[in-house]
Design a protein around this motif. Structure first.
Motif, PDB file in Angstrom:
ATOM      1  N   TRP A  36       0.789  -1.232   0.000  1.00 31.39           N
ATOM      2  CA  TRP A  36       0.000   0.000   0.000  1.00 31.39           C
ATOM      3  C   TRP A  36       0.820   1.281   0.000  1.00 31.39           C
ATOM      4  O   TRP A  36       0.406   2.275  -0.592  1.00 31.39           O
ATOM      5  N   TYR A  37       1.967   1.283   0.684  1.00 31.69           N
ATOM      6  CA  TYR A  37       2.677   2.547   0.874  1.00 31.69           C
ATOM      7  C   TYR A  37       3.659   2.843  -0.249  1.00 31.69           C
ATOM      8  O   TYR A  37       3.782   3.982  -0.697  1.00 31.69           O
TER       9      TYR A  37
ATOM     10  N   LYS B 124      -1.977   4.478   4.668  1.00 34.03           N
ATOM     11  CA  LYS B 124      -2.213   4.693   3.236  1.00 34.03           C
ATOM     12  C   LYS B 124      -3.421   3.874   2.775  1.00 34.03           C
ATOM     13  O   LYS B 124      -4.242   4.349   1.987  1.00 34.03           O
ATOM     14  N   ARG B 125      -3.547   2.639   3.296  1.00 39.01           N
ATOM     15  CA  ARG B 125      -4.687   1.798   2.923  1.00 39.01           C
ATOM     16  C   ARG B 125      -6.009   2.406   3.399  1.00 39.01           C
ATOM     17  O   ARG B 125      -7.021   2.357   2.684  1.00 39.01           O
TER      18      ARG B 125
ATOM     19  N   SER C   9      -6.765   5.407   3.594  1.00 42.41           N
ATOM     20  CA  SER C   9      -7.136   6.464   2.655  1.00 42.41           C
ATOM     21  C   SER C   9      -7.594   5.885   1.316  1.00 42.41           C
ATOM     22  O   SER C   9      -8.684   6.197   0.836  1.00 42.41           O
TER      23      SER C   9
ATOM     24  N   HIS D 131      -9.267   9.617   4.861  1.00 42.32           N
ATOM     25  CA  HIS D 131      -8.071  10.358   4.451  1.00 42.32           C
ATOM     26  C   HIS D 131      -7.387  11.083   5.602  1.00 42.32           C
ATOM     27  O   HIS D 131      -6.245  11.520   5.467  1.00 42.32           O
TER      28      HIS D 131
ATOM     29  N   LEU E  60      -3.758  10.287   6.656  1.00 43.28           N
ATOM     30  CA  LEU E  60      -2.592  10.750   5.889  1.00 43.28           C
ATOM     31  C   LEU E  60      -1.840  11.840   6.649  1.00 43.28           C
ATOM     32  O   LEU E  60      -0.619  11.980   6.507  1.00 43.28           O
TER      33      LEU E  60
ATOM     34  N   ILE F 109       1.036  10.407   8.778  1.00 45.89           N
ATOM     35  CA  ILE F 109       2.141   9.676   8.152  1.00 45.89           C
ATOM     36  C   ILE F 109       3.502  10.336   8.407  1.00 45.89           C
ATOM     37  O   ILE F 109       4.477   9.628   8.691  1.00 45.89           O
TER      38      ILE F 109
END
Length: 310
Positions: free
Chosen positions: A149-150, A271-272, A274, A280, A283, A286
């Motif tokens: 995912w990232y 990330k997943r 989002s 979202h 994020l 992160i």
């Protein structure tokens, strides 16, 4: 837009109470498929959990809540449950999370209380509790989220082999430390402060794993940053209170590497959330998680390539 599950939950509560004399409002949701509602009735307050049975295991929640309370750890009492529908009525632990109690400033005394509670949790006898092991397969599957995912999908095979080697090193570290009850999300949003005492929520994914995992969740929180000096102070406090037998430098490295495993996983999870789930807001968290990972990659020579990779 019709919310069928909310309507079903309201009907279930009306049946339980015997009438509709209650007010139900959104309390919170989280990174899973669960939702929480505050139910107020006759000057009393409860929390209703909506956990779709095809997505969430509410039976596990009940068993672990019972285990924690039996060991003098304050978890919400389960008042009523309908596992077929995925509805639970719980004790209301209030509105003050650990994060809110910090009030944007660090209270080391509050952290020490959370550490004391964690040590009590780690003393729970898990031998006959049928908890899953935080084994190599689970640890590696979690870190695989970073790749899935990232990271950009165009990464070359040699780079992925580098990550495979890193994953194995981090998995070995986790398994070669004392194995205890692991809450698995022991951070500032999942601890409640009630009259300056600590209560725990969101514990349904508990496993048996490294004694440093929950400590990493608390001291290197994705939602609140402690200074290096504050982390050192609290790490040494845990080290003394838990009577760790290793040299402090060895224990600190176990802690650092356990944190790196967790933060690589979280980068993938955020990330997943989002991309897959439309959540979202994660994020925004992160950069701090990436900062934690880069600090450890910079600290230990064996992760020099990982630093460049990230």
């Amino acid at each position: 837009m019709t919310d069928l599950r909310f309507d079903l939950l309201t009907d279930w509560l009306a049946y339980f109470f015997g009438d509709e004399n209650f007010v139900i409002t959104s309390a919170s949701d989280d990174a899973s498929f669960r939702r929480y509602f505050r139910v107020e009735r006759d000057n009393a307050s409860f929390i209703a959990m909506d956990a779709p049975p095809e997505k969430e295991n509410s039976d596990r929640f009940i068993k672990i809540a019972t285990l924690l309370n039996a060991n003098n750890i304050h978890a919400p009492e389960v008042i009523e449950a309908d596992l077929a529908q995925g509805f639970l009525l719980l004790e209301d632990l209030g509105n003050v999370t650990f994060l809110q109690a910090l009030n944007k400033s660090v209270h080391l005394s509050l952290y020490k209380k959370a550490i004391n509670t964690l040590i009590k949790i780690q003393k729970i006898d898990c031998q006959n509790e049928n908890l899953s092991l935080y084994d190599d397969a689970l640890l590696t599957d979690e870190m695989q989220l970073l790749i899935d995912w990232y990271l950009p999908q165009k990464e070359a095979t040699p780079s992925l082999q580098l990550l495979t080697d890193v994953f194995q090193l981090l998995s070995d570290n986790a398994q070669n430390s004392p194995q205890v009850f692991v809450h698995r999300d022991y951070h500032a949003r999942n601890l409640m402060v009630i009259h300056e005492n600590i209560a725990v929520i969101d514990f349904q994914d508990a496993v048996i794993g490294s004694n440093t995992y929950d400590l990493c969740s608390l001291l290197k929180d994705a939602y609140f940053e402690l200074s290096t000096d504050e982390i050192q102070t609290l790490l040494r406090y845990y080290y003394a209170q838990a009577n760790i037998k290793l040299k402090f430098s060895q224990f600190e490295k176990q802690f650092d590497l356990m944190g790196l495993q967790r933060h690589l996983k979280i980068l993938g999870i955020f990330k997943r959330l989002s991309m897959r789930d439309g959540k979202h807001q994660y994020l925004n968290d992160i950069p701090l998680v990436k900062k934690y990972a880069l600090q450890i990659a910079d600290k230990y020579p064996e992760f020099a390539n990982l630093k460049a990779f990230l």
